[in-house]
Design a protein around this motif. Structure first.
Motif, PDB file in Angstrom:
ATOM      1  N   LYS A  30       0.686  -1.140  -0.051  1.00 37.41           N
ATOM      2  CA  LYS A  30       0.022  -0.048  -0.037  1.00 37.41           C
ATOM      3  C   LYS A  30       0.883   1.319   0.095  1.00 37.41           C
ATOM      4  O   LYS A  30       0.409   2.342   0.407  1.00 37.41           O
ATOM      5  CB  LYS A  30      -1.025  -0.175   1.192  1.00 37.41           C
ATOM      6  CG  LYS A  30      -2.007  -1.075   1.185  1.00 37.41           C
ATOM      7  CD  LYS A  30      -2.764  -1.127   2.353  1.00 37.41           C
ATOM      8  CE  LYS A  30      -3.613  -2.225   2.195  1.00 37.41           C
ATOM      9  NZ  LYS A  30      -4.197  -2.672   3.683  1.00 37.41           N
ATOM     10  N   GLY A  31       2.151   1.093  -0.644  1.00 40.89           N
ATOM     11  CA  GLY A  31       3.159   2.276  -0.718  1.00 40.89           C
ATOM     12  C   GLY A  31       2.547   3.508  -1.698  1.00 40.89           C
ATOM     13  O   GLY A  31       1.455   3.182  -2.172  1.00 40.89           O
ATOM     14  N   LYS A  32       3.107   4.443  -1.334  1.00 46.23           N
ATOM     15  CA  LYS A  32       2.762   5.717  -2.374  1.00 46.23           C
ATOM     16  C   LYS A  32       3.471   5.684  -3.589  1.00 46.23           C
ATOM     17  O   LYS A  32       3.179   6.302  -4.597  1.00 46.23           O
ATOM     18  CB  LYS A  32       3.066   6.966  -1.596  1.00 46.23           C
ATOM     19  CG  LYS A  32       4.681   7.092  -1.178  1.00 46.23           C
ATOM     20  CD  LYS A  32       4.671   8.434  -0.434  1.00 46.23           C
ATOM     21  CE  LYS A  32       6.048   8.741  -0.033  1.00 46.23           C
ATOM     22  NZ  LYS A  32       6.488   9.939   0.544  1.00 46.23           N
ATOM     23  N   TYR A  33       4.371   4.727  -3.725  1.00 41.38           N
ATOM     24  CA  TYR A  33       5.199   4.525  -5.184  1.00 41.38           C
ATOM     25  C   TYR A  33       4.724   3.428  -5.728  1.00 41.38           C
ATOM     26  O   TYR A  33       4.177   2.501  -5.242  1.00 41.38           O
ATOM     27  CB  TYR A  33       6.470   4.602  -4.787  1.00 41.38           C
ATOM     28  CG  TYR A  33       7.263   5.632  -4.253  1.00 41.38           C
ATOM     29  CD1 TYR A  33       7.201   6.668  -4.903  1.00 41.38           C
ATOM     30  CD2 TYR A  33       7.638   5.521  -2.803  1.00 41.38           C
ATOM     31  CE1 TYR A  33       7.791   7.881  -4.283  1.00 41.38           C
ATOM     32  CE2 TYR A  33       8.105   6.654  -2.066  1.00 41.38           C
ATOM     33  CZ  TYR A  33       8.413   7.805  -2.751  1.00 41.38           C
ATOM     34  OH  TYR A  33       8.818   9.023  -2.161  1.00 41.38           O
ATOM     35  N   PRO A  34       4.807   3.452  -7.139  1.00 43.23           N
ATOM     36  CA  PRO A  34       4.273   2.240  -7.873  1.00 43.23           C
ATOM     37  C   PRO A  34       5.203   1.141  -7.654  1.00 43.23           C
ATOM     38  O   PRO A  34       6.359   1.138  -7.358  1.00 43.23           O
ATOM     39  CB  PRO A  34       4.316   2.675  -9.372  1.00 43.23           C
ATOM     40  CG  PRO A  34       4.858   4.246  -9.315  1.00 43.23           C
ATOM     41  CD  PRO A  34       5.213   4.598  -7.996  1.00 43.23           C
ATOM     42  N   ILE A  35       4.638   0.059  -7.807  1.00 40.51           N
ATOM     43  CA  ILE A  35       5.263  -1.412  -7.710  1.00 40.51           C
ATOM     44  C   ILE A  35       6.274  -1.726  -8.748  1.00 40.51           C
ATOM     45  O   ILE A  35       5.991  -1.238  -9.859  1.00 40.51           O
ATOM     46  CB  ILE A  35       4.288  -2.503  -7.835  1.00 40.51           C
ATOM     47  CG1 ILE A  35       3.349  -2.555  -6.469  1.00 40.51           C
ATOM     48  CG2 ILE A  35       5.077  -3.875  -8.012  1.00 40.51           C
ATOM     49  CD1 ILE A  35       2.290  -3.527  -6.543  1.00 40.51           C
ATOM     50  N   LYS A  36       7.611  -1.704  -8.281  1.00 33.97           N
ATOM     51  CA  LYS A  36       8.713  -1.644  -9.456  1.00 33.97           C
ATOM     52  C   LYS A  36       9.634  -2.747  -8.752  1.00 33.97           C
ATOM     53  O   LYS A  36       9.908  -2.695  -7.592  1.00 33.97           O
ATOM     54  CB  LYS A  36       9.448  -0.299  -9.496  1.00 33.97           C
ATOM     55  CG  LYS A  36      10.169  -0.357 -10.451  1.00 33.97           C
ATOM     56  CD  LYS A  36      10.496   1.374 -10.534  1.00 33.97           C
ATOM     57  CE  LYS A  36      11.876   1.364 -11.746  1.00 33.97           C
ATOM     58  NZ  LYS A  36      11.716   0.813 -12.713  1.00 33.97           N
ATOM     59  N   LEU A  37      10.388  -3.528  -9.766  1.00 34.72           N
ATOM     60  CA  LEU A  37      11.216  -4.576  -9.209  1.00 34.72           C
ATOM     61  C   LEU A  37      12.536  -3.960  -8.833  1.00 34.72           C
ATOM     62  O   LEU A  37      12.981  -2.844  -9.275  1.00 34.72           O
ATOM     63  CB  LEU A  37      11.571  -5.310 -10.627  1.00 34.72           C
ATOM     64  CG  LEU A  37      12.368  -6.613 -10.453  1.00 34.72           C
ATOM     65  CD1 LEU A  37      11.486  -7.521  -9.769  1.00 34.72           C
ATOM     66  CD2 LEU A  37      12.880  -7.074 -11.981  1.00 34.72           C
ATOM     67  N   CYS A  38      12.833  -4.620  -7.489  1.00 34.90           N
ATOM     68  CA  CYS A  38      13.958  -3.981  -6.901  1.00 34.90           C
ATOM     69  C   CYS A  38      13.664  -2.772  -6.123  1.00 34.90           C
ATOM     70  O   CYS A  38      14.732  -2.157  -5.487  1.00 34.90           O
ATOM     71  CB  CYS A  38      15.367  -3.914  -7.695  1.00 34.90           C
ATOM     72  SG  CYS A  38      15.742  -5.628  -8.439  1.00 34.90           S
ATOM     73  N   GLU A  39      12.492  -2.232  -6.019  1.00 33.21           N
ATOM     74  CA  GLU A  39      12.500  -1.000  -5.390  1.00 33.21           C
ATOM     75  C   GLU A  39      11.068  -1.130  -4.381  1.00 33.21           C
ATOM     76  O   GLU A  39      11.457  -0.774  -3.396  1.00 33.21           O
ATOM     77  CB  GLU A  39      12.359   0.134  -6.411  1.00 33.21           C
ATOM     78  CG  GLU A  39      13.538   0.346  -7.187  1.00 33.21           C
ATOM     79  CD  GLU A  39      13.400   1.660  -8.037  1.00 33.21           C
ATOM     80  OE1 GLU A  39      12.498   2.482  -7.810  1.00 33.21           O
ATOM     81  OE2 GLU A  39      14.104   1.811  -8.977  1.00 33.21           O
TER      82      GLU A  39
END
Length: 107
Positions: A30-39
């Motif tokens: 539920k983070g504010k950043y988009p789902i991204k590999l290694c992040e």
């Protein structure tokens, strides 16, 4: 889909500030950043061997993840992850390290 992941001895992830995991826990990013590999998002690997590359500790886990948002040859990132099983493989990791060191010394 089932995948593999490692946790620290205290059942916490290697990064972030999440509470310790328990078998049966299911969590959704539920983070504010988009789902991204290694992040950002919940990471897992297709094999235990692949997961070992990213291991922050000795708890080998079988997890159920939602459809990966991104993936490469050794890692997935998804929105959800459920911890199905966790096993402490400290002894096995030490024995493996010793075997690799002995092999290196022989050559």
């Amino acid at each position: 889909m089932q995948a593999y992941h490692f946790l620290q001895a205290n059942m916490k992830a290697g990064h972030g500030r999440e509470k310790a995991w328990k078998v049966g826990d299911e969590r959704t990013y539920k983070g504010k950043y988009p789902i991204k590999l290694c992040e950002h998002g919940y990471h897992a690997s297709p094999t235990l061997w692949d997961a070992l590359k990213y291991a922050p500790g000795p708890k080998a886990c079988i997890v159920e993840i939602s459809e990966p948002v991104e993936k490469d040859e050794s890692k997935y990132v998804s929105a959800t992850r459920e911890l199905l099983k966790a096993v402490d493989v400290s002894k096995e990791l030490r024995l493996f390290a010793c075997a690799v060191a002995e092999h290196a010394l022989e050559n």
